[in-house]
Design a protein around this motif. Structure first.
Motif, mmCIF file in Angstrom:
data_model
loop_
_atom_site.group_PDB
_atom_site.id
_atom_site.type_symbol
_atom_site.label_atom_id
_atom_site.label_comp_id
_atom_site.label_asym_id
_atom_site.label_seq_id
_atom_site.Cartn_x
_atom_site.Cartn_y
_atom_site.Cartn_z
ATOM 1 N N UNK A 1 34.964 131.496 27.758
ATOM 2 C CA UNK A 1 35.202 131.063 27.449
ATOM 3 C C UNK A 1 34.709 129.796 27.802
ATOM 4 N N UNK A 2 34.918 128.568 26.898
ATOM 5 C CA UNK A 2 33.279 127.814 26.255
ATOM 6 C C UNK A 2 33.967 127.031 27.170
ATOM 7 N N UNK A 3 33.572 126.318 28.022
ATOM 8 C CA UNK A 3 34.322 124.222 28.028
ATOM 9 C C UNK A 3 32.778 123.503 27.498
ATOM 10 N N UNK A 4 33.699 122.578 26.627
ATOM 11 C CA UNK A 4 32.368 121.551 25.732
ATOM 12 C C UNK A 4 32.599 120.194 26.633
ATOM 13 N N UNK A 5 31.625 119.744 26.721
ATOM 14 C CA UNK A 5 31.564 118.316 27.465
ATOM 15 C C UNK A 5 30.609 117.345 27.185
ATOM 16 N N UNK B 1 36.868 140.305 20.647
ATOM 17 C CA UNK B 1 35.854 139.935 21.104
ATOM 18 C C UNK B 1 37.093 138.372 20.909
ATOM 19 N N UNK B 2 36.982 137.731 22.108
ATOM 20 C CA UNK B 2 38.203 136.539 22.375
ATOM 21 C C UNK B 2 36.834 135.026 23.079
ATOM 22 N N UNK B 3 36.742 134.666 21.897
ATOM 23 C CA UNK B 3 36.346 133.025 22.152
ATOM 24 C C UNK B 3 37.234 132.169 23.238
ATOM 25 N N UNK B 4 37.813 131.532 23.885
ATOM 26 C CA UNK B 4 38.294 130.512 23.628
ATOM 27 C C UNK B 4 37.807 128.969 24.185
ATOM 28 N N UNK B 5 38.153 128.256 23.379
ATOM 29 C CA UNK B 5 37.478 126.390 23.557
ATOM 30 C C UNK B 5 38.122 125.926 24.825
ATOM 31 N N UNK B 6 38.031 125.007 25.138
ATOM 32 C CA UNK B 6 38.150 123.762 26.186
ATOM 33 C C UNK B 6 37.935 122.728 25.455
ATOM 34 N N UNK B 7 37.954 121.652 24.883
ATOM 35 C CA UNK B 7 38.124 120.307 24.781
ATOM 36 C C UNK B 7 38.006 119.765 25.892
ATOM 37 N N UNK B 8 36.772 118.814 26.748
ATOM 38 C CA UNK B 8 36.960 118.426 27.943
ATOM 39 C C UNK B 8 35.978 117.047 27.952
ATOM 40 N N UNK B 9 36.534 116.033 26.348
ATOM 41 C CA UNK B 9 35.343 115.818 26.102
ATOM 42 C C UNK B 9 36.120 114.743 25.673
ATOM 43 N N UNK B 10 35.771 113.250 24.882
ATOM 44 C CA UNK B 10 36.760 112.406 24.728
ATOM 45 C C UNK B 10 36.670 112.232 23.297
ATOM 46 N N UNK B 11 36.791 113.183 22.524
ATOM 47 C CA UNK B 11 36.766 113.277 21.107
ATOM 48 C C UNK B 11 37.294 113.961 20.636
ATOM 49 N N UNK B 12 38.353 114.415 19.707
ATOM 50 C CA UNK B 12 38.255 115.732 19.130
ATOM 51 C C UNK B 12 37.396 116.392 18.274
ATOM 52 N N UNK C 1 41.176 117.002 24.937
ATOM 53 C CA UNK C 1 41.809 117.494 25.991
ATOM 54 C C UNK C 1 42.873 119.177 25.467
ATOM 55 N N UNK C 2 42.572 119.723 24.219
ATOM 56 C CA UNK C 2 43.044 120.773 23.770
ATOM 57 C C UNK C 2 42.190 121.988 23.692
ATOM 58 N N UNK C 3 42.755 123.336 23.600
ATOM 59 C CA UNK C 3 42.238 124.140 23.474
ATOM 60 C C UNK C 3 41.952 125.151 22.485
ATOM 61 N N UNK C 4 41.345 125.922 21.764
ATOM 62 C CA UNK C 4 41.600 126.813 20.487
ATOM 63 C C UNK C 4 40.809 128.283 21.188
ATOM 64 N N UNK C 5 41.848 129.550 20.530
ATOM 65 C CA UNK C 5 41.621 130.445 20.601
ATOM 66 C C UNK C 5 41.173 131.184 19.676
#
Length: 144
Positions: free
Chosen positions: A118-122, A52-63, A81-85
């Motif tokens: 895909x997990x979008x983090x806000x 299984x593959x999980x892509x994490x998208x950082x849509x916050x103002x913090x790393x 603004x980055x991402x990790x898989x």
């Protein structure tokens, strides 16, 4: 006397046939037992017995710091603004995600298709926010 009983029985039978065919069955209502909460999966993998593959998208103002428990344990950072898989076939496992800055609550939005999620983090206004993504052995994905 026997004829009257026989005729009454036949008439009663005929009336019951006409009545039963004239009554239309009603469509049953859906059960109202669903209750939203952390115990409900937010998404599912199609074939959880494979990778299984999980892509994490950082849509916050913090790393963000994230780590994966289980067989493929790791600890890494996602810039703003980055991402990790990450990919694993070791279920169950947990993905722990938290902001590197203090007092930043997170909200996870999860979407899954086939064996990818895909997990979008806000940032969230609620405290304490989401911290853990549970990749369950049944293919379900839970957020805590």
């Amino acid at each position: 006397m026997k004829i009257k009983i026989l005729i009454t029985g036949v008439l009663a039978f005929a009336v019951s046939l006409v009545t039963s065919t004239g009554i239309k069955a009603q469509t049953p209502k859906k059960a109202s037992t669903y209750q939203s909460g952390y115990w409900q999966p937010v998404a599912r993998f199609a074939n959880y017995q494979s990778f299984v593959k999980v892509k994490i998208l950082n849509k916050t103002t913090s790393s963000l710091q994230y780590s994966l428990t289980g067989g493929d344990a790791l600890n890494a950072e996602i810039p703003v603004g980055g991402s990790a898989t990450l990919t694993t076939n070791s279920l169950p496992t947990y993905v722990l995600i938290y902001a590197t800055q203090p007092d930043v609550a997170l909200k996870y939005d999860v979407a899954a298709k086939d064996n990818s999620a895909t997990v979008t983090i806000r940032q969230s206004n609620t405290d304490p926010g989401d911290t853990t993504l549970n990749l369950h052995e049944s293919g379900a994905i839970y957020v805590y």
